[in-house]
Design a protein around this motif. Structure first.
Motif, PDB file in Angstrom:
ATOM      1  N   GLY A 236      -0.128  -5.482  12.659  1.00 36.65           N
ATOM      2  CA  GLY A 236       1.117  -4.763  12.868  1.00 36.65           C
ATOM      3  C   GLY A 236       1.802  -4.371  11.570  1.00 36.65           C
ATOM      4  O   GLY A 236       2.713  -3.541  11.572  1.00 36.65           O
ATOM      5  N   ARG A 237       1.366  -4.941  10.442  1.00 34.23           N
ATOM      6  CA  ARG A 237       1.897  -4.557   9.133  1.00 34.23           C
ATOM      7  C   ARG A 237       1.086  -3.383   8.618  1.00 34.23           C
ATOM      8  O   ARG A 237      -0.144  -3.447   8.524  1.00 34.23           O
ATOM      9  N   THR A 238       1.745  -2.334   8.259  1.00 33.93           N
ATOM     10  CA  THR A 238       1.035  -1.136   7.807  1.00 33.93           C
ATOM     11  C   THR A 238       0.186  -1.432   6.571  1.00 33.93           C
ATOM     12  O   THR A 238      -0.919  -0.901   6.431  1.00 33.93           O
ATOM     13  N   GLU A 239       0.688  -2.291   5.678  1.00 35.18           N
ATOM     14  CA  GLU A 239      -0.064  -2.590   4.455  1.00 35.18           C
ATOM     15  C   GLU A 239      -1.367  -3.320   4.766  1.00 35.18           C
ATOM     16  O   GLU A 239      -2.398  -3.082   4.127  1.00 35.18           O
ATOM     17  N   VAL A 240      -1.335  -4.234   5.739  1.00 31.16           N
ATOM     18  CA  VAL A 240      -2.541  -4.971   6.126  1.00 31.16           C
ATOM     19  C   VAL A 240      -3.513  -4.037   6.854  1.00 31.16           C
ATOM     20  O   VAL A 240      -4.725  -4.062   6.614  1.00 31.16           O
ATOM     21  N   HIS A 241      -2.988  -3.230   7.735  1.00 34.63           N
ATOM     22  CA  HIS A 241      -3.774  -2.202   8.419  1.00 34.63           C
ATOM     23  C   HIS A 241      -4.511  -1.330   7.398  1.00 34.63           C
ATOM     24  O   HIS A 241      -5.728  -1.114   7.487  1.00 34.63           O
TER      25      HIS A 241
ATOM     26  N   THR B 103       2.923   8.361  -5.313  1.00 28.90           N
ATOM     27  CA  THR B 103       2.095   8.698  -4.154  1.00 28.90           C
ATOM     28  C   THR B 103       1.219   7.525  -3.757  1.00 28.90           C
ATOM     29  O   THR B 103       1.069   7.215  -2.566  1.00 28.90           O
ATOM     30  N   ASP B 104       0.648   6.841  -4.747  1.00 25.29           N
ATOM     31  CA  ASP B 104      -0.164   5.657  -4.451  1.00 25.29           C
ATOM     32  C   ASP B 104       0.666   4.609  -3.716  1.00 25.29           C
ATOM     33  O   ASP B 104       0.202   4.029  -2.726  1.00 25.29           O
ATOM     34  N   LEU B 105       1.853   4.354  -4.204  1.00 22.52           N
ATOM     35  CA  LEU B 105       2.695   3.332  -3.597  1.00 22.52           C
ATOM     36  C   LEU B 105       3.146   3.740  -2.207  1.00 22.52           C
ATOM     37  O   LEU B 105       3.209   2.912  -1.282  1.00 22.52           O
ATOM     38  N   TYR B 106       3.432   5.014  -2.026  1.00 19.93           N
ATOM     39  CA  TYR B 106       3.858   5.495  -0.705  1.00 19.93           C
ATOM     40  C   TYR B 106       2.729   5.380   0.310  1.00 19.93           C
ATOM     41  O   TYR B 106       2.924   4.878   1.430  1.00 19.93           O
ATOM     42  N   LEU B 107       1.543   5.825  -0.074  1.00 16.90           N
ATOM     43  CA  LEU B 107       0.404   5.752   0.838  1.00 16.90           C
ATOM     44  C   LEU B 107       0.046   4.306   1.173  1.00 16.90           C
ATOM     45  O   LEU B 107      -0.323   3.988   2.307  1.00 16.90           O
ATOM     46  N   PHE B 108       0.159   3.420   0.183  1.00 12.65           N
ATOM     47  CA  PHE B 108      -0.121   2.017   0.447  1.00 12.65           C
ATOM     48  C   PHE B 108       0.865   1.463   1.469  1.00 12.65           C
ATOM     49  O   PHE B 108       0.476   0.806   2.441  1.00 12.65           O
ATOM     50  N   ALA B 109       2.149   1.711   1.262  1.00 13.17           N
ATOM     51  CA  ALA B 109       3.161   1.195   2.187  1.00 13.17           C
ATOM     52  C   ALA B 109       2.984   1.782   3.585  1.00 13.17           C
ATOM     53  O   ALA B 109       3.241   1.114   4.588  1.00 13.17           O
ATOM     54  N   GLU B 110       2.530   3.015   3.652  1.00 12.93           N
ATOM     55  CA  GLU B 110       2.316   3.692   4.930  1.00 12.93           C
ATOM     56  C   GLU B 110       1.059   3.201   5.643  1.00 12.93           C
ATOM     57  O   GLU B 110       0.880   3.414   6.843  1.00 12.93           O
ATOM     58  N   GLY B 111       0.152   2.544   4.901  1.00 11.74           N
ATOM     59  CA  GLY B 111      -1.106   2.093   5.490  1.00 11.74           C
ATOM     60  C   GLY B 111      -2.180   3.139   5.484  1.00 11.74           C
ATOM     61  O   GLY B 111      -3.166   3.031   6.219  1.00 11.74           O
TER      62      GLY B 111
ATOM     63  N   SER C  94       7.947  -1.100  -2.751  1.00 12.86           N
ATOM     64  CA  SER C  94       6.628  -1.363  -2.184  1.00 12.86           C
ATOM     65  C   SER C  94       6.234  -2.837  -2.238  1.00 12.86           C
ATOM     66  O   SER C  94       5.373  -3.285  -1.489  1.00 12.86           O
ATOM     67  N   GLY C  95       6.837  -3.603  -3.159  1.00 13.90           N
ATOM     68  CA  GLY C  95       6.439  -4.996  -3.312  1.00 13.90           C
ATOM     69  C   GLY C  95       5.162  -5.173  -4.099  1.00 13.90           C
ATOM     70  O   GLY C  95       4.539  -6.238  -4.050  1.00 13.90           O
ATOM     71  N   VAL C  96       4.759  -4.141  -4.836  1.00 14.29           N
ATOM     72  CA  VAL C  96       3.537  -4.201  -5.640  1.00 14.29           C
ATOM     73  C   VAL C  96       3.914  -4.575  -7.076  1.00 14.29           C
ATOM     74  O   VAL C  96       4.845  -4.016  -7.657  1.00 14.29           O
ATOM     75  N   TRP C  97       3.165  -5.523  -7.647  1.00 11.27           N
ATOM     76  CA  TRP C  97       3.343  -5.940  -9.032  1.00 11.27           C
ATOM     77  C   TRP C  97       2.210  -5.362  -9.859  1.00 11.27           C
ATOM     78  O   TRP C  97       1.058  -5.316  -9.404  1.00 11.27           O
ATOM     79  N   GLU C  98       2.516  -4.932 -11.088  1.00  7.43           N
ATOM     80  CA  GLU C  98       1.520  -4.268 -11.917  1.00  7.43           C
ATOM     81  C   GLU C  98       1.679  -4.668 -13.370  1.00  7.43           C
ATOM     82  O   GLU C  98       2.762  -5.057 -13.827  1.00  7.43           O
ATOM     83  N   LEU C  99       0.567  -4.572 -14.106  1.00  2.00           N
ATOM     84  CA  LEU C  99       0.593  -4.833 -15.553  1.00  2.00           C
ATOM     85  C   LEU C  99      -0.692  -4.286 -16.150  1.00  2.00           C
ATOM     86  O   LEU C  99      -1.774  -4.422 -15.561  1.00  2.00           O
ATOM     87  N   PHE C 100      -0.563  -3.685 -17.335  1.00  2.71           N
ATOM     88  CA  PHE C 100      -1.726  -3.254 -18.112  1.00  2.71           C
ATOM     89  C   PHE C 100      -1.917  -4.240 -19.252  1.00  2.71           C
ATOM     90  O   PHE C 100      -1.002  -4.482 -20.054  1.00  2.71           O
ATOM     91  N   VAL C 101      -3.102  -4.847 -19.318  1.00  3.01           N
ATOM     92  CA  VAL C 101      -3.413  -5.798 -20.383  1.00  3.01           C
ATOM     93  C   VAL C 101      -4.351  -5.107 -21.363  1.00  3.01           C
ATOM     94  O   VAL C 101      -5.529  -4.885 -21.055  1.00  3.01           O
ATOM     95  N   PRO C 102      -3.865  -4.753 -22.551  1.00  7.57           N
ATOM     96  CA  PRO C 102      -4.698  -4.017 -23.512  1.00  7.57           C
ATOM     97  C   PRO C 102      -5.894  -4.839 -23.983  1.00  7.57           C
ATOM     98  O   PRO C 102      -5.824  -6.062 -24.111  1.00  7.57           O
TER      99      PRO C 102
END
Length: 730
Positions: free
Chosen positions: A379-384, A107-115, A171-179
């Motif tokens: 015009g990019r939803t992610e930037v918006h 859901t987070d990734l979808y909402l981000f891509a949607e703007g 989505s083009g999002v990169w993620e990592l958890f650093v303990p």
């Protein structure tokens, strides 16, 4: 191991060695092998590593392959494990970052891509949290065209090979958890773009930063603030609603008042500023941008961290405490916010993943020639969505009472400040920036829905219609618009020698032709007292006496004219020199009577403005204003009535010449005594103390369309404000 498996492992290893592996989770961590589990760890620079159980018990020694930095061990069954790593500088015990599954929800990734992700500040960036019982930091960054993204910092010797991130498709999002990483750590992103390795990038969604000139992002404390301003938040709508007074003090936090030559901290600023604002009667303070920015000389108008308060004055927690202390003292806080453009610093948003990501790709759209900055690609939803989330972040997380949106005109027009042939028309062939218009309307609709009592103010310098009209009625939906036309006209008029003001009489009357077409703020901002423009006092013509009298007259005009008020710091006591962001205001001037007089006048004007409903209650409509004298250009005199909801009148008369005018007739609607509430030439303001004072009795002679009249003694270069005595009209 089969030959195919060996070749596959060698391929993974070579990509790790070249720091080109775009999917390290496919190889590192625990993977099934031969009826058990193979655990691999990529630890360049380490000389040994063992696997431990969660309780610290020894499980297996990890074998180092080819002295490459790749360690591996085989376990009979899958289980939670720790890495005990032996570095040249010491031993480290930690969980494996590659033992954790996907982090961000779909859901987070979808909402981000949607703007439409409105809580990006609590989702992306560096979030200190506990995951599966392990404390650490989750990193998430958008870089869809990158071949590899790593988070780097002191915790891994700034080695991009060590903490390569997982890419979440599509989505083009990169993620990592650093303990075990702690708040306060400095970090950046190392990004391998399509064309090669990029300069280290700061986090676009960092919640805290290093203090400039350092450019690193910092992991922020996760502890939510226990706010104490509940009463202010409950009453805020009444304090800044459409019928409320709005007297704004514009401030540059670093140069208002320095301490031993250094900028104040937020705590130190609060100690000195808040009592001053209370004493002067301002309702709000407007801070020039506090979002982190690399170049102090931009005054914050070229920010790169739209979610992080600048570290110049303290931590995010200290900034929140500053806002809270303002609220507890009855002062609202407005922030300047810049969604129009961003600087080209290599650690910033430009070419973030090796491509034009946040900015338009074509320089006719994506580069601002005036400011040498990039322009956001709305015009990019992610930037918006990124910019929308930034606005909401300040309003919600920091309880800010309003945003002043900078440079709106530059956003609305594709040909803004561009020559013929240097701009690209919209899809209809026009000059309007349709994406920016959509963004601004969406911004104001979302703020109205989610923070309904917050202000969103447009600095818009053109005649664009309906800036403060609701979106549902075809407008842009801002709560207010700066009245730049009024500012230009009145400053041009007041600079004229009084001998010639009669030839420019229309400059003061013209603004009343459109004064009620928008909800206006009358701005005398920092832009009018820098860059060779001279201070407000220095703009005034004549000798020293006339300059101070003109300044008092101008301020009286501003406070009695329809429109909310904004005054830049230093103007309230008549600073002589232009504002310098590297130096504090000239507070020593308050040793002199003329400067104390200007300050006392502003204090009293604010008191009248807040205390007399006629000066603010019907500010946005013609029913609150009535012309009496607008055509006496020979004498350069203007007079009008301000009215409240009960139609109670307030008389305002301005004399823009140094000639006192005795027995000047002005029509009034009520019979009886009228009392003078303010004379800008009074002795209390270091004036000549000329003109009518205390009480004036009406005469039964009609004038200016009114049944009665007053014979007033108008002070030279002065203003009078009068109200009916309690028994008037009886």
């Amino acid at each position: 191991m089969t030959q195919a498996s060996h070749d596959d492992e060698r391929n993974h290893l070579e990509r790790l060695q070249r720091a080109e592996h775009g999917d390290p989770f496919a190889f590192l961590g625990a993977h099934p092998e031969g009826g058990g589990w193979r655990v691999r760890a990529w630890l360049p620079g380490a000389f040994a590593c063992e696997l431990l159980g969660r309780e610290g018990e020894f499980l297996a020694a990890m074998e180092q392959q080819d002295a490459s930095g790749l360690f591996s061990a085989h376990l009979a069954a899958r289980q939670a494990y720790l890495l005990r790593i032996h570095w040249p500088e010491g031993e480290q015990i930690t969980e494996d970052p590659y033992a954790f599954g996907p982090l961000l929800g779909d859901t987070d990734l979808y909402l981000f891509a949607e703007g439409n992700h409105r809580h990006l500040g609590q989702c992306f960036g560096a979030q200190a949290m506990t995951l599966d019982g392990v404390a650490g930091v989750r990193f998430a960054v958008w870089a869809p065209n990158a071949r590899r993204v790593s988070v780097v910092g002191d915790f891994n010797a700034w080695d991009g090979r060590r903490h390569a991130m997982r890419l979440r498709y599509p989505s083009g999002v990169w993620e990592l958890f650093v303990p075990r990483l702690q708040p306060g750590e400095v970090y950046k992103y190392e990004i391998l773009g399509p064309g090669g390795l990029l300069p280290l990038k700061a986090d676009p969604l960092a919640l805290a930063t290093e203090r400039p000139p350092a450019t690193g992002s910092r992991v922020a404390e996760p502890t939510p603030r226990q706010w104490r301003d509940a009463r202010w938040m409950r009453e805020r709508h009444g304090r800044q609603g459409p019928q409320s007074p709005l007297a704004i003090y514009e401030l540059h936090a670093g140069s208002w008042q320095t301490l031993d030559g250094r900028p104040p901290s937020w705590d130190e600023l609060a100690e000195r500023l808040i009592p001053y604002l209370q004493d002067m009667g301002f309702t709000h303070v407007e801070l020039m941008p506090v979002m982190e920015h690399p170049f102090g000389g931009s005054w914050g108008y070229q920010p790169l961290s739209l979610f992080a308060p600048t570290a110049r004055y303290g931590s995010p927690t200290q900034f929140a405490a500053f806002v809270e202390r303002c609220h507890l003292a009855g002062i609202g806080v407005i922030l300047d916010w810049v969604p129009a453009h961003f600087p080209t610093d290599e650690h910033g948003l430009g070419q973030f993943d090796g491509t034009a990501l946040y900015e338009y790709a074509h320089p006719f759209e994506g580069f601002h020639p005036d400011w040498d900055t990039y322009i956001y690609n709305l015009g990019r939803t992610e930037v918006h969505g990124f910019l929308l989330a930034s606005a909401l972040h300040w309003l919600r997380e920091y309880h800010v009472d309003g945003l002043r949106v900078d440079a709106v005109a530059s956003m609305l027009y594709r040909d803004y400040s561009r020559k013929e042939g240097e701009w690209i028309p919209n899809r209809h062939g026009g000059r309007e920036n349709l994406e920016a218009i959509e963004f601004l309307r969406h911004l104001n609709e979302v703020v109205a829905a989610e923070v309904p009592d917050a202000l969103v103010i447009a600095e818009e310098s053109t005649a664009w219609p309906g800036v403060s009209r609701p979106v549902a009625e075809g407008g842009l939906g801002f709560s207010h618009k700066w009245n730049m036309g009024w500012m230009h006209d009145t400053l041009a008029y007041i600079r004229e020698d009084p001998l010639y003001r009669g030839y420019h009489h229309h400059r003061l009357t013209f603004g009343l032709l459109y004064a009620f077409t928008e909800r206006f703020i009358l701005p005398i901002s920092h832009d009018e007292v820098v860059h060779g423009k001279g201070s407000l006092l220095a703009k005034m013509p004549g000798d020293r006496w006339r300059q101070f009298a003109n300044l008092r007259l101008y301020l009286s005009l501003m406070w009695t004219h329809p429109g909310r008020k904004l005054l830049f710091m230093g103007c309230e006591f008549g600073q002589w020199r232009e504002w310098d962001h590297d130096d504090q205001l000239d507070w020593y001037l308050l040793r002199y009577a003329e400067h104390l007089g200007v300050q006392a006048l502003v204090r009293d004007l604010n008191g009248l403005y807040r205390g007399l409903p006629a000066l603010h209650q019907l500010d946005d409509g013609p029913e609150g204003f009535h012309w009496l004298i607008g055509d006496d250009q020979r004498n350069s005199v203007y007079a009008w009535l301000r009215l409240d909801r009960e139609r109670s009148p307030l008389l305002v008369v301005h004399n823009f010449t140094p000639q006192p005018r005795e027995g000047y007739r002005v029509g009034v609607p009520l019979q009886g005594a009228w009392r003078v509430r303010l004379n800008s030439d009074g002795a209390a303001y270091a004036g000549s103390d000329a003109g009518s004072r205390e009480r004036c009795e009406t005469l039964p002679e009609p004038s200016h369309g009114q049944p009665y009249s007053l014979l007033l003694d108008l002070p030279p270069l002065g203003s009078l404000i009068l109200e009916p005595a309690p028994d008037a009209g009886l």
